[in-house]
Design a protein around this motif. Structure first.
Motif, PDB file in Angstrom:
ATOM      1  N   LEU A   1      -6.896 -54.266 -38.514  1.00  0.00           N
ATOM      2  CA  LEU A   1      -7.433 -53.281 -37.581  1.00  0.00           C
ATOM      3  C   LEU A   1      -8.950 -53.411 -37.443  1.00  0.00           C
ATOM      4  CD1 LEU A   1      -5.320 -50.116 -38.533  1.00  0.00           C
ATOM      5  CD2 LEU A   1      -5.052 -51.593 -36.533  1.00  0.00           C
ATOM      6  N   ALA A   2      -9.625 -53.771 -38.539  1.00  0.00           N
ATOM      7  CA  ALA A   2     -11.077 -53.953 -38.487  1.00  0.00           C
ATOM      8  C   ALA A   2     -11.436 -55.134 -37.576  1.00  0.00           C
ATOM      9  CB  ALA A   2     -11.631 -54.171 -39.885  1.00  0.00           C
ATOM     10  N   ILE A   3     -10.656 -56.222 -37.672  1.00  0.00           N
ATOM     11  CA  ILE A   3     -10.898 -57.386 -36.812  1.00  0.00           C
ATOM     12  C   ILE A   3     -10.631 -57.036 -35.351  1.00  0.00           C
ATOM     13  CG2 ILE A   3     -10.099 -59.716 -36.258  1.00  0.00           C
ATOM     14  CD1 ILE A   3      -9.559 -60.096 -39.266  1.00  0.00           C
ATOM     15  N   LYS A   4      -9.517 -56.334 -35.118  1.00  0.00           N
ATOM     16  CA  LYS A   4      -9.189 -55.906 -33.757  1.00  0.00           C
ATOM     17  C   LYS A   4     -10.302 -55.002 -33.204  1.00  0.00           C
ATOM     18  CE  LYS A   4      -5.587 -56.004 -31.787  1.00  0.00           C
ATOM     19  NZ  LYS A   4      -5.052 -56.828 -30.669  1.00  0.00           N
ATOM     20  N   ASN A   5     -10.845 -54.155 -34.067  1.00  0.00           N
ATOM     21  CA  ASN A   5     -11.911 -53.245 -33.664  1.00  0.00           C
ATOM     22  C   ASN A   5     -13.132 -54.027 -33.155  1.00  0.00           C
ATOM     23  OD1 ASN A   5     -13.063 -50.266 -33.993  1.00  0.00           O
ATOM     24  ND2 ASN A   5     -14.623 -51.661 -34.750  1.00  0.00           N
ATOM     25  N   PHE A   6     -13.409 -55.151 -33.803  1.00  0.00           N
ATOM     26  CA  PHE A   6     -14.570 -55.962 -33.431  1.00  0.00           C
ATOM     27  C   PHE A   6     -14.429 -56.512 -32.016  1.00  0.00           C
ATOM     28  CE2 PHE A   6     -16.817 -60.059 -33.255  1.00  0.00           C
ATOM     29  CZ  PHE A   6     -18.099 -59.649 -33.597  1.00  0.00           C
ATOM     30  N   TRP A   7     -13.201 -56.821 -31.600  1.00  0.00           N
ATOM     31  CA  TRP A   7     -12.969 -57.444 -30.303  1.00  0.00           C
ATOM     32  C   TRP A   7     -12.671 -56.434 -29.207  1.00  0.00           C
ATOM     33  CZ3 TRP A   7     -14.692 -62.086 -29.866  1.00  0.00           C
ATOM     34  CH2 TRP A   7     -14.703 -62.942 -30.971  1.00  0.00           C
ATOM     35  N   ASN A   8     -12.586 -55.161 -29.564  1.00  0.00           N
ATOM     36  CA  ASN A   8     -12.306 -54.137 -28.565  1.00  0.00           C
ATOM     37  C   ASN A   8     -13.545 -53.281 -28.336  1.00  0.00           C
ATOM     38  OD1 ASN A   8      -9.254 -53.853 -27.657  1.00  0.00           O
ATOM     39  ND2 ASN A   8      -9.249 -54.586 -29.771  1.00  0.00           N
ATOM     40  N   LYS A   9     -13.421 -52.294 -27.468  1.00  0.00           N
ATOM     41  CA  LYS A   9     -14.553 -51.417 -27.189  1.00  0.00           C
ATOM     42  C   LYS A   9     -14.056 -50.032 -26.781  1.00  0.00           C
ATOM     43  CE  LYS A   9     -14.857 -53.056 -22.385  1.00  0.00           C
ATOM     44  NZ  LYS A   9     -15.730 -53.651 -21.353  1.00  0.00           N
ATOM     45  N   GLY A  10     -14.982 -49.070 -26.752  1.00  0.00           N
ATOM     46  CA  GLY A  10     -14.687 -47.731 -26.254  1.00  0.00           C
ATOM     47  C   GLY A  10     -13.599 -47.017 -27.030  1.00  0.00           C
ATOM     48  N   SER A  11     -12.691 -46.398 -26.292  1.00  0.00           N
ATOM     49  CA  SER A  11     -11.643 -45.579 -26.900  1.00  0.00           C
ATOM     50  C   SER A  11     -10.694 -46.412 -27.752  1.00  0.00           C
ATOM     51  CB  SER A  11     -10.868 -44.830 -25.817  1.00  0.00           C
ATOM     52  OG  SER A  11     -10.289 -45.731 -24.894  1.00  0.00           O
ATOM     53  N   GLN A  12     -10.537 -47.715 -27.429  1.00  0.00           N
ATOM     54  CA  GLN A  12      -9.682 -48.572 -28.252  1.00  0.00           C
ATOM     55  C   GLN A  12     -10.219 -48.659 -29.677  1.00  0.00           C
ATOM     56  OE1 GLN A  12     -10.755 -49.428 -25.229  1.00  0.00           O
ATOM     57  NE2 GLN A  12      -9.077 -50.257 -23.991  1.00  0.00           N
ATOM     58  N   ARG A  13     -11.536 -48.755 -29.802  1.00  0.00           N
ATOM     59  CA  ARG A  13     -12.142 -48.793 -31.138  1.00  0.00           C
ATOM     60  C   ARG A  13     -11.868 -47.495 -31.903  1.00  0.00           C
ATOM     61  NH1 ARG A  13     -18.132 -51.625 -31.094  1.00  0.00           N
ATOM     62  NH2 ARG A  13     -17.390 -53.778 -30.868  1.00  0.00           N
ATOM     63  N   ARG A  14     -11.976 -46.389 -31.191  1.00  0.00           N
ATOM     64  CA  ARG A  14     -11.726 -45.099 -31.840  1.00  0.00           C
ATOM     65  C   ARG A  14     -10.283 -45.028 -32.336  1.00  0.00           C
ATOM     66  NH1 ARG A  14     -14.623 -40.511 -31.418  1.00  0.00           N
ATOM     67  NH2 ARG A  14     -15.697 -41.263 -29.556  1.00  0.00           N
ATOM     68  N   ILE A  15      -9.340 -45.476 -31.522  1.00  0.00           N
ATOM     69  CA  ILE A  15      -7.928 -45.462 -31.915  1.00  0.00           C
ATOM     70  C   ILE A  15      -7.723 -46.317 -33.156  1.00  0.00           C
ATOM     71  CG2 ILE A  15      -5.597 -46.186 -31.238  1.00  0.00           C
ATOM     72  CD1 ILE A  15      -6.391 -45.539 -28.324  1.00  0.00           C
ATOM     73  N   LEU A  16      -8.274 -47.526 -33.163  1.00  0.00           N
ATOM     74  CA  LEU A  16      -8.078 -48.452 -34.284  1.00  0.00           C
ATOM     75  C   LEU A  16      -8.658 -47.899 -35.585  1.00  0.00           C
ATOM     76  CD1 LEU A  16      -8.912 -51.749 -32.373  1.00  0.00           C
ATOM     77  CD2 LEU A  16      -6.646 -51.050 -33.178  1.00  0.00           C
ATOM     78  N   SER A  17      -9.861 -47.341 -35.507  1.00  0.00           N
ATOM     79  CA  SER A  17     -10.487 -46.816 -36.730  1.00  0.00           C
ATOM     80  C   SER A  17      -9.753 -45.579 -37.230  1.00  0.00           C
ATOM     81  CB  SER A  17     -11.966 -46.502 -36.486  1.00  0.00           C
ATOM     82  OG  SER A  17     -12.132 -45.438 -35.568  1.00  0.00           O
TER      83      SER A  17
ATOM     84  N   ASN B   1      -0.651 -37.781 -32.845  1.00  0.00           N
ATOM     85  CA  ASN B   1      -1.708 -37.325 -33.738  1.00  0.00           C
ATOM     86  C   ASN B   1      -3.087 -37.799 -33.308  1.00  0.00           C
ATOM     87  OD1 ASN B   1      -0.865 -35.705 -36.262  1.00  0.00           O
ATOM     88  ND2 ASN B   1       0.820 -37.126 -35.913  1.00  0.00           N
ATOM     89  N   ILE B   2      -3.178 -38.991 -32.749  1.00  0.00           N
ATOM     90  CA  ILE B   2      -4.455 -39.422 -32.173  1.00  0.00           C
ATOM     91  C   ILE B   2      -4.804 -38.499 -31.011  1.00  0.00           C
ATOM     92  CG2 ILE B   2      -5.649 -41.252 -30.930  1.00  0.00           C
ATOM     93  CD1 ILE B   2      -5.218 -41.904 -33.863  1.00  0.00           C
TER      94      ILE B   2
END
Length: 665
Positions: A313-329, A116-117
């Motif tokens: 997921l919000a915390i993980k988002n803070f430590w990631n970048k790019g497409s990883q952030r999009r996946i997490l959100s 789905n992503i």
């Protein structure tokens, strides 16, 4: 990029933040010309100020015909093929981000999230590629250099990472200012705290809103096409139920669309069948606010789990970048929406849902999963080639082998894929057919020798309509029947062709079928039927015995879509033409002497691949399967065993060859 060269700006989405991205671009002589694919309300308001300040030459223009579906410049299905192949190749990267987040979950669950992503990204990337195509053509039209263009899209980085061939230099693709990842996390948090508020409110004042009217497990069906007999309309949301032995009390009619809301006539009709109607959204209650199921009192511990997940997921988002952030959100928003909907499914005692929604994130399938049920569905139109049609339903019913191959190759994770035939060929409005037939008879009496039906593709098609309207005006032997997918054909012909459409109407040799008519209606009456874009209407007409043409401006059989070009396989100058001029020549030659090309428009050799049954019983096969599934649930089987048994019964009754997935080899 030359820092003094930007003159044209294209926005994938013109919103409150992205619009400010233009300020970072150097401009050659002040104001720039701006186009957009879509805009938000605040983006539109801010654009007015930018125009007043002469940052923009004029208010931004919406791209009127982004698909260019009726021109040789069209790349829609070629783009879909590229994206399907590239995203499938990169899906392991999405899975690699998701899998560690859900340790202990089944591989099927991870597959569902991953697909789905991927699907949502494919859809957005295809839009970006359409914008790039339009931008390239605009520079050709105006004589500007492609380097004088800037294209803003939040999917710019992903397109570059996946090495998508957008048709424009990668350096003109720019990342806009955006906050969508933050807003998705914020929206997820809001949904969770709303749930806590509802939970407390439910204790203080228990809800009196609709709940399950029976203790039996039930089956929900989404409201999309209305409820009517087949002779009174094309499609019916209860088409699968009418010939089953399932009691109406075990069916729930679910309203969740803006364009299909509870109205007096339909609610009464549904109630007379013993079926409960429920509105899932307070803004979509139509004439019956009392049908809204109310704020769902979600389980307290589920809310705690949701809150933990959103924060995690919000915390993980803070430590990631790019497409990883999009996946997490996206995961955060996707899962919280699904658990929210799942509470309603539980409240209504649903063990299955038959739903129309196919685009974007599949919230229905995940909600059914969380509620302990399953999702089933079918496709309302046939597919032209691989695209974002990877299905995540537990059970998906397919017309024939043509569509089965496309669904499999597009990455479907459905565990049960069954061929049932097409229901579209048998669902048509008799009164619409009668009126069109009378119009055709009048044309023939007036001297018309050949009648052609035109099937559009839901978008503006000025070149397509323009060609046939000019032919109509010049040739008194031609008559036209027009079956628009949606809307009015005059609008589809384009605002710049009002004089041409006026002349065509004055010939009295043109007739527009009712909106609820079927392509099968037009195909049965006319000598030939012509379609563009999506090939489904052409297939439906062919399945009813019509001679059909598909105008393939993209030359799909010369692309990655070749394995799915079923109609092309019949050979040249038969059913597929690359331009309307060659099609016209073939028709005129046939009209003079049919023996010169006796198989012109004849698609009969490939009908077996489109629908191996062709008996009008697709609804019965689907209904039987749902009945068998509910019987298994009633006997105490879990949902997976109930599906396995239902699939085996289907194979026993209709043939093992019609089960594409669902029975172990």
């Amino acid at each position: 990029m030359d820092k003094t060269s930007i003159e044209l700006v294209f926005f994938h989405e013109l919103n409150l933040l992205s619009i400010f991205s233009v300020l970072q671009l150097p401009r050659k002589s002040g104001a720039v010309k701006v186009f957009y694919y879509r805009e938000t309300r605040w983006g539109s308001k801010m654009a007015k100020y930018f125009t007043l300040l002469r940052i923009f030459q004029a208010e931004p223009e919406k791209i009127r015909n982004p698909l260019l579906i009726d021109t040789p410049h069209c790349k829609v299905f070629r783009n879909f093929a590229q994206l399907a192949i590239v995203s499938k190749k990169n899906s392991h990267k999405i899975r690699k981000v998701i899998e560690p987040l859900f340790k202990g979950k089944t591989s099927d669950f991870i597959d569902l999230l991953t697909l789905n992503i991927r699907k949502s990204w494919e859809l957005s990337l295809s839009e970006l590629m359409n914008v790039c195509n339009v931008a390239s053509l605009e520079t050709s039209r105006t004589g500007l250099s492609i380097e004088s263009v800037a294209i803003f899209s939040s999917f710019t980085n992903l397109a570059k990472q996946w090495k998508i061939n957008t048709g424009v230099p990668s350096n003109i693709l720019q990342k806009p200012f955006e906050a969508k990842n933050f807003l998705r996390h914020l929206g997820s948090m809001f949904l969770v705290f709303q749930g806590f508020f509802e939970w407390i409110s439910g204790i203080i004042q228990p809800s009196k809103r609709p709940q399950a009217e029976t203790e039996q497990f039930r089956f929900g069906t989404g409201a999309a096409w209305g409820v009517r007999e087949n002779d009174n309309g094309r499609l019916d949301d209860l088409f699968w139920w009418r010939n089953t032995n399932i009691s109406g009390s075990r069916v729930v009619y679910l309203y969740d669309r803006v364009d299909v809301q509870p109205r007096l006539s339909i609610v009464k009709k549904v109630k007379s069948l013993g079926i409960q109607s429920v509105a899932l959204n307070p803004r979509r209650v139509g004439d019956y606010p009392e049908l809204y199921c109310g704020r769902r009192k979600r389980e307290f511990f589920q809310l705690i789990r949701d809150l933990n997940l959103v924060i995690f997921l919000a915390i993980k988002n803070f430590w990631n970048k790019g497409s990883q952030r999009r996946i997490l959100s996206q995961l955060s928003w996707y899962i919280t929406q699904s658990t929210n909907l799942a509470s309603t499914y539980k409240l209504l005692n649903l063990k299955g849902v038959f739903h129309h929604d196919e685009a974007g994130l599949d919230i229905v399938s995940l909600a059914a999963h969380f509620a302990g049920g399953v999702r089933m569905g079918t496709h309302w139109s046939s597919f032209s080639g691989i695209c974002e049609v990877g299905r995540s339903h537990d059970v998906f019913f397919i017309w024939g082998l043509h569509d089965a191959k496309i669904i499999l190759d597009s990455g479907s994770v459905s565990k049960h894929l069954l061929i049932v035939g097409s229901m579209a060929t048998e669902s048509y409005k008799k009164t619409a057919f009668k009126k069109a037939e009378e119009a055709a008879i009048r044309m023939k009496k007036g001297g018309v020798r050949y009648i052609i039906s035109l099937f559009d593709s839901s978008v503006e098609s000025p070149e397509f309509f323009g060609f046939f309207l000019r032919w109509l005006i010049d040739d008194p032997a031609l008559g036209l029947l027009i079956k628009c997918k949606e809307g009015n054909w005059i609008e589809r012909a384009g605002v710049d062709q009002s004089r041409l459409t006026g002349k065509a109407i004055k010939t009295s040799r043109i007739y527009s079928l009712d909106s609820d008519a079927s392509p099968a209606d037009a195909g049965r009456i006319s000598d030939f039927s012509v379609g563009i874009g999506n090939i489904s209407s052409v297939f439906v007409a062919a399945l009813k015995g019509a001679r059909v043409f598909y105008l393939d401006y993209e030359r799909l059989d010369e692309s990655n879509q070749k394995p799915y070009c079923t109609l092309h396989s019949l050979g040249p100058k038969r059913c597929v033409f690359y331009n309307p001029e060659s099609l016209k020549q073939a028709v005129l030659e046939y009209a003079e002497n049919s023996e010169t090309n006796p198989y012109l428009g004849d698609a009969s050799p490939i009908l077996e691949k489109l629908d191996p049954f062709r008996d009008g019983k697709a609804n019965i096969r689907i209904g039987n399967y749902i009945s068998w599934y509910l019987e298994g649930i009633d006997q105490g089987w879990d949902r997976f065993k109930a599906l396995d048994i239902a699939t085996r019964k289907y194979a026993d009754q209709w043939g093992r060859e019609y089960v594409i997935k669902g029975i172990d080899n």
